[in-house]
Design a protein around this motif. Structure first.
Motif, PDB file in Angstrom:
ATOM      1  N   ARG A  84       0.826  -1.263   0.003  1.00 20.34           N
ATOM      2  CA  ARG A  84      -0.063   0.074  -0.047  1.00 20.34           C
ATOM      3  C   ARG A  84       0.864   1.132  -0.107  1.00 20.34           C
ATOM      4  O   ARG A  84       0.781   2.116  -0.780  1.00 20.34           O
ATOM      5  CB  ARG A  84      -0.808  -0.182   1.340  1.00 20.34           C
ATOM      6  CG  ARG A  84      -2.227   0.166   1.043  1.00 20.34           C
ATOM      7  CD  ARG A  84      -3.215   0.289   2.088  1.00 20.34           C
ATOM      8  NE  ARG A  84      -2.621   0.206   3.615  1.00 20.34           N
ATOM      9  CZ  ARG A  84      -2.505  -1.001   4.312  1.00 20.34           C
ATOM     10  NH1 ARG A  84      -3.084  -2.021   3.749  1.00 20.34           N
ATOM     11  NH2 ARG A  84      -1.922  -0.909   5.420  1.00 20.34           N
ATOM     12  N   GLU A  85       1.893   1.174   0.736  1.00 23.11           N
ATOM     13  CA  GLU A  85       2.835   2.361   1.013  1.00 23.11           C
ATOM     14  C   GLU A  85       3.765   2.642  -0.256  1.00 23.11           C
ATOM     15  O   GLU A  85       3.956   3.861  -0.677  1.00 23.11           O
ATOM     16  CB  GLU A  85       3.666   2.183   2.247  1.00 23.11           C
ATOM     17  CG  GLU A  85       4.298   3.337   2.906  1.00 23.11           C
ATOM     18  CD  GLU A  85       3.469   4.669   3.064  1.00 23.11           C
ATOM     19  OE1 GLU A  85       2.408   4.291   3.800  1.00 23.11           O
ATOM     20  OE2 GLU A  85       3.829   5.572   2.743  1.00 23.11           O
ATOM     21  N   TYR A  86       4.310   1.816  -0.712  1.00 21.40           N
ATOM     22  CA  TYR A  86       5.347   1.670  -1.500  1.00 21.40           C
ATOM     23  C   TYR A  86       5.132   1.153  -3.215  1.00 21.40           C
ATOM     24  O   TYR A  86       5.914   1.236  -4.248  1.00 21.40           O
ATOM     25  CB  TYR A  86       6.574   1.075  -1.044  1.00 21.40           C
ATOM     26  CG  TYR A  86       7.080   1.755   0.223  1.00 21.40           C
ATOM     27  CD1 TYR A  86       7.534   3.056   0.114  1.00 21.40           C
ATOM     28  CD2 TYR A  86       7.349   1.175   1.277  1.00 21.40           C
ATOM     29  CE1 TYR A  86       8.126   3.615   1.299  1.00 21.40           C
ATOM     30  CE2 TYR A  86       7.960   1.736   2.479  1.00 21.40           C
ATOM     31  CZ  TYR A  86       8.414   3.023   2.474  1.00 21.40           C
ATOM     32  OH  TYR A  86       8.580   3.328   3.802  1.00 21.40           O
ATOM     33  N   GLY A  87       4.073   0.288  -3.080  1.00 24.75           N
ATOM     34  CA  GLY A  87       3.561  -0.549  -4.482  1.00 24.75           C
ATOM     35  C   GLY A  87       4.581  -1.849  -4.744  1.00 24.75           C
ATOM     36  O   GLY A  87       4.041  -2.509  -5.696  1.00 24.75           O
ATOM     37  N   ARG A  88       5.608  -1.924  -3.922  1.00 23.48           N
ATOM     38  CA  ARG A  88       6.311  -3.274  -4.438  1.00 23.48           C
ATOM     39  C   ARG A  88       7.178  -3.691  -2.958  1.00 23.48           C
ATOM     40  O   ARG A  88       7.218  -2.902  -2.141  1.00 23.48           O
ATOM     41  CB  ARG A  88       7.233  -3.046  -5.341  1.00 23.48           C
ATOM     42  CG  ARG A  88       8.263  -1.567  -5.285  1.00 23.48           C
ATOM     43  CD  ARG A  88       8.832  -1.435  -6.685  1.00 23.48           C
ATOM     44  NE  ARG A  88       9.776  -2.503  -6.963  1.00 23.48           N
ATOM     45  CZ  ARG A  88       9.624  -3.106  -8.171  1.00 23.48           C
ATOM     46  NH1 ARG A  88       8.877  -2.870  -9.103  1.00 23.48           N
ATOM     47  NH2 ARG A  88      10.614  -3.970  -8.472  1.00 23.48           N
ATOM     48  N   VAL A  89       7.736  -4.830  -2.997  1.00 22.88           N
ATOM     49  CA  VAL A  89       8.481  -5.345  -2.003  1.00 22.88           C
ATOM     50  C   VAL A  89       9.700  -5.866  -3.143  1.00 22.88           C
ATOM     51  O   VAL A  89       9.593  -6.936  -3.469  1.00 22.88           O
ATOM     52  CB  VAL A  89       8.184  -6.544  -1.223  1.00 22.88           C
ATOM     53  CG1 VAL A  89       9.055  -6.878  -0.107  1.00 22.88           C
ATOM     54  CG2 VAL A  89       6.912  -6.011  -0.558  1.00 22.88           C
TER      55      VAL A  89
END
Ligand SMILES: NC(=O)c1ccc[n+]([C@@H]2O[C@H](COP(=O)([O-])OP(=O)(O)OC[C@H]3O[C@@H](n4cnc5c(N)ncnc54)[C@H](O)[C@@H]3O)[C@@H](O)[C@H]2O)c1
Length: 267
Positions: A84-89
């Motif tokens: 949610r915060e960054y769009g990826r891991v």
């Protein structure tokens, strides 16, 4: 900027209070210095917040997510919060490890054994389980599991040793199973480190006074072949940075000792 534009989840990013820096906090700080944006996951919101503040002081970007990794729903929600915060891991760093209540096999309680397994083994698996779908979709990812040389060296700690040996096996299994998705999975086995978890943690578990604590530190130092001194959390952090970065793009399934040569004694 070896992690420029990468998003990393550091699990166990707080630390046991003490004089020195812990492995999780040092790794989070180093990842941020190298350009990563971070989600700092920890059971202790306060400890993770102290890590976030140290990162922010240096101009880095990090958010705190409070979760107990022995609970699958909380691991799932932590990964969702990162997406949610960054769009990826891009990087999942599994640092949490405990030895609470550990004893020899004849006296260890089932409850303590289960708790060690839930935190040291199931926790990293839950985090991996919920991070893998987005890593597979983006066709990239680096997972670093913090094991221990206790997994391969003689250790009086029964539950801890078994959990870390299983974490090594899990690392191999995940590495082979996810290579086709371009996801790398490696582990680090720290040796005797001068961190609060080891020094203050053991001193308080054994009820040691200041003199006995100093003697324990000296005894730990003497066991280390390289320089006769324990390593620091920055030694673990530097190895983790390499394994998380694209410099190790052809390395997967490796269980790397960071132990001043201690495990070299067993060949
Ligand atoms: N220090 C050593 O000598 C040494 C040696 C070998 C391996 N290790 C490994 O290094 C890792 C820890 O190093 P550290 O210095 O960062 O330890 P630390 O205790 O300072 O930090 C670990 C963090 O994990 C958090 N945590 C504990 N249980 C949790 C849970 N259920 N859910 C979420 N968070 C939880 C704690 O709140 C703490 O902030 C462990 O995996 C340990 O087994 C350490």
């Amino acid at each position: 900027m070896r992690l420029k534009d990468k998003v990393a989840i550091v699990v166990g990013a707080g630390q046991t209070p003490g004089d020195e820096i812990g492995n999780g906090r040092a790794t989070a700080q180093l990842f941020a210095r190298e350009g990563a944006k971070l989600l700092l996951v920890d059971r202790s919101g306060e400890a993770a917040e102290a890590t976030r503040a140290a990162i922010a002081d240096e101009g880095g970007e990090a958010h705190v997510y409070r979760a107990d990794i022995s609970r699958e729903d909380e691991c799932r929600d932590a990964v969702a919060a990162c997406l949610r915060e960054y769009g990826r891991v891009d990087v999942l760093h599994n640092n949490v490890g405990i030895g609470t209540g550990d004893r020899g096999p004849a006296s260890l309680s089932e409850e303590a054994f289960d708790h060690i397994m839930d935190v040291n083994l199931k926790g990293p698996w839950f985090m991996v389980k919920h991070a893998l779908p987005s890593m597979r979709e983006q066709r990239s990812g680096a997972i670093v599991n913090i094991s221990s040389i206790a997994a391969v060296c003689a250790s009086g700690l029964f539950g801890y040793k078994v959990s870390k040996a299983a974490l090594n096996a899990m690392t191999h299994c995940l590495a082979t199973g996810n290579a086709k998705h371009n996801i790398r999975v490696n582990a680090i086995m720290p040796g005797l480190m001068n961190t609060p978890m080891a020094v203050e943690g053991i001193a308080s578990a054994r009820g040691l006074d200041a003199d006995a604590k100093r003697a324990m530190v000296e005894a730990r130092d003497r066991q280390v072949p390289l320089g006769g001194k324990m390593g620091s959390a920055w030694d673990v952090a530097n190895a983790a940075l390499f394994l998380a970065s694209d410099e190790s793009r052809f390395i997967t399934g490796v269980i790397l000792p960071v132990d001043g040569g201690q495990s070299a004694r067993i060949g």
